[in-house]
Design a protein around this motif. Structure first.
Motif, PDB file in Angstrom:
ATOM      1  N   GLN A   1       7.666-114.061 -56.444  1.00 48.93           N
ATOM      2  CA  GLN A   1       8.921-113.807 -57.141  1.00 48.93           C
ATOM      3  C   GLN A   1      10.068-113.756 -56.128  1.00 48.93           C
ATOM      4  O   GLN A   1      10.086-112.903 -55.250  1.00 48.93           O
TER       5      GLN A   1
ATOM      6  N   GLN B   1       9.376-114.226 -65.178  1.00 53.98           N
ATOM      7  CA  GLN B   1       8.555-113.381 -64.306  1.00 53.98           C
ATOM      8  C   GLN B   1       7.080-113.774 -64.320  1.00 53.98           C
ATOM      9  O   GLN B   1       6.303-113.315 -63.484  1.00 53.98           O
ATOM     10  N   GLU B   2       6.695-114.628 -65.279  1.00 51.86           N
ATOM     11  CA  GLU B   2       5.308-115.095 -65.340  1.00 51.86           C
ATOM     12  C   GLU B   2       5.182-116.548 -64.895  1.00 51.86           C
ATOM     13  O   GLU B   2       4.112-117.142 -64.995  1.00 51.86           O
TER      14      GLU B   2
ATOM     15  N   SER C   1       1.397-117.474 -69.299  1.00 50.95           N
ATOM     16  CA  SER C   1       1.664-117.144 -67.903  1.00 50.95           C
ATOM     17  C   SER C   1       1.059-118.185 -66.969  1.00 50.95           C
ATOM     18  O   SER C   1      -0.057-118.670 -67.205  1.00 50.95           O
TER      19      SER C   1
ATOM     20  N   ARG D   1       1.584-117.224 -63.545  1.00 52.37           N
ATOM     21  CA  ARG D   1       1.382-116.292 -62.436  1.00 52.37           C
ATOM     22  C   ARG D   1      -0.033-115.740 -62.398  1.00 52.37           C
ATOM     23  O   ARG D   1      -0.633-115.602 -61.328  1.00 52.37           O
ATOM     24  N   ARG D   2      -0.602-115.444 -63.545  1.00 55.94           N
ATOM     25  CA  ARG D   2      -1.922-114.818 -63.573  1.00 55.94           C
ATOM     26  C   ARG D   2      -3.018-115.786 -63.136  1.00 55.94           C
ATOM     27  O   ARG D   2      -4.003-115.384 -62.526  1.00 55.94           O
TER      28      ARG D   2
ATOM     29  N   ILE E   1      -1.122-114.558 -72.860  1.00 56.44           N
ATOM     30  CA  ILE E   1      -1.083-113.140 -72.489  1.00 56.44           C
ATOM     31  C   ILE E   1      -0.588-112.254 -73.638  1.00 56.44           C
ATOM     32  O   ILE E   1      -0.328-111.066 -73.425  1.00 56.44           O
ATOM     33  N   SER E   2      -0.455-112.806 -74.832  1.00 57.28           N
ATOM     34  CA  SER E   2      -0.007-111.986 -75.966  1.00 57.28           C
ATOM     35  C   SER E   2      -0.585-112.535 -77.261  1.00 57.28           C
ATOM     36  O   SER E   2      -1.098-113.653 -77.316  1.00 57.28           O
TER      37      SER E   2
ATOM     38  N   TYR F   1      -2.636-115.952 -59.424  1.00 62.89           N
ATOM     39  CA  TYR F   1      -3.118-114.700 -58.829  1.00 62.89           C
ATOM     40  C   TYR F   1      -4.625-114.769 -58.583  1.00 62.89           C
ATOM     41  O   TYR F   1      -5.114-114.414 -57.502  1.00 62.89           O
TER      42      TYR F   1
ATOM     43  N   GLU G   1      -2.116-119.417 -69.164  1.00 62.21           N
ATOM     44  CA  GLU G   1      -2.965-118.356 -69.713  1.00 62.21           C
ATOM     45  C   GLU G   1      -2.197-117.623 -70.803  1.00 62.21           C
ATOM     46  O   GLU G   1      -1.044-117.209 -70.598  1.00 62.21           O
TER      47      GLU G   1
ATOM     48  N   LEU H   1       7.126-119.100 -71.912  1.00 61.83           N
ATOM     49  CA  LEU H   1       6.788-118.736 -70.529  1.00 61.83           C
ATOM     50  C   LEU H   1       7.958-117.962 -69.938  1.00 61.83           C
ATOM     51  O   LEU H   1       8.997-118.548 -69.615  1.00 61.83           O
TER      52      LEU H   1
END
Length: 367
Positions: free
Chosen positions: A89, A83-84, A122, A124-125, A110-111, A128, A108, A80
């Protein structure tokens, strides 16, 4: 000589992070028919399938440079990044202040897996999407909400709404200009535009203030305000968080050439509301209607403000009397027209009967 196999970062962490240890008697292990060795084999045989955008449960097991390691039940680790880790931030904030060791959360993916089998995740997503759900719900109710200003620019200011950046145009800020003093302040807002596809949020302070305060304002009310700005055509007066225009022609019965000789920014004054636009949040003000004598705003403004309520009462009574007089005059005109129309109708009926008699006489002669 064969080089020893290099362990992945998660394998090294796993060697240290054993979790709760349970000592089981080998005899008991035989009774249940399942050993730790067979359990390890079952885990090794398990096929973990993770895809980008999947939301999985995970536990933070260790802080690492630039983020933290998350156990999501796979053979390798998940990382993690800082920034995620959060939707909001904040500069200088570290991962330790955002999430705790052993914290279990939804992440989540993310890669795809890297060469060590590690995934990137992440928080953050997820936050969001949740933020947009809350914003759309707010928009549906169209209720006012509070938000904090985080920055200003030439066109307006930026506010944080549910962790998302929303733009407030300068024209929709009531009673002040968007300057640096606004940063850190919390204001009531309403939405002007919500567009999730374009990640666009536009808000209005004027809508929030106007719709709550203008309900109690009426034409003829005497209110107190503060002169905020002077223009060649008049003064802008802050009234309860709203900005009203005191036009130069409404300051005094006497003609004013230089407005600065009568009013100054920061000056407290009393005004009468002579018009308002509740939809757009605009109010028109007057002080000349509060003058006991024409020109008092230039000669003795203190007298104007001292007698404002009484002068306004007399002025409104006079206006009401004139309105009733105009209505009575209009009614007399209508009644007069009615009488004239009745006379005209009778006359036309008389002419009609005489024409009928003449026709009868002509018929008798022809016969």
């Amino acid at each position: 000589m064969e080089k020893p196999k290099q362990l992945s970062r998660f394998d090294r962490i796993k060697a240290k992070y054993k979790g709760p240890q349970i000592n089981i008697n080998p005899e008991v292990e035989n009774e249940v028919g399942f050993s730790y060795a067979s359990f390890d084999e079952a885990v090794a045989a398990t096929d973990y399938s993770f895809n980008r955008n999947d939301v999985v449960k995970g536990t933070v097991v260790q802080y690492d440079k630039g983020g933290c390691i998350v156990d999501i039940g796979a053979k390798a680790s998940a990382f993690l990044p800082l920034q995620e880790a959060a939707l909001i931030q904040e500069q200088g904030r570290n991962i330790e202040s955002i999430i705790d060791i052993d914290a279990e959360r939804s992440f989540e993916i993310i890669s795809e897996e890297d060469e060590n089998g590690q995934l990137m995740v992440s928080l953050r997503r997820i936050q969001y999407r949740e933020a947009w759900e809350k914003i759309i719900a707010k928009q549906a109710t169209d209720e006012a909400f509070d938000a904090e200003c985080i920055s200003v620019n030439r066109g307006g200011a930026i506010f944080l709404v549910e962790g998302l950046r929303a733009f407030l145009p300068g024209s929709h800020l009531t009673g002040r200009l968007p300057d640096d003093d606004l940063v850190g302040q919390t204001l009531p807002l309403k939405f002007l535009e919500v567009n999730q596809d374009e990640n666009k949020l536009v808000v209005s302070n004027r809508r929030a203030v106007v719709e709550t305060q203008m309900e109690d304002l009426s034409r003829g009310d005497v209110i107190e305000g503060v002169v905020k700005a002077l223009k060649p055509y008049g003064a802008f007066v802050e009234v309860g968080g709203m900005s009203g225009l005191l036009h130069i022609s409404q300051i005094s019965m006497d003609r004013i050439v230089d407005i600065e000789k009568v009013l100054q920014p920061g000056q407290k004054i009393k005004c009468m509301i002579i018009d308002h636009d509740k939809v757009n949040g605009r109010i028109a003000l007057s002080t000349k209607t509060l003058e006991p004598e024409p020109g008092d705003m230039m000669k003795d403004p203190a007298r104007v403000y001292e007698q404002a309520e009484e002068t306004a009462r007399v002025y409104l009574e006079k206006q009401e009397a004139e309105r009733k007089k105009r209505e009575a005059s209009a009614k007399d005109i209508v009644l007069g027209l009615g009488d004239a129309l009745d006379d005209l109708s009778v006359g036309m009926e008389g002419e009609g009967s005489e024409g009928a008699d003449a026709s009868d006489n002509l018929d008798s002669l022809l016969s």
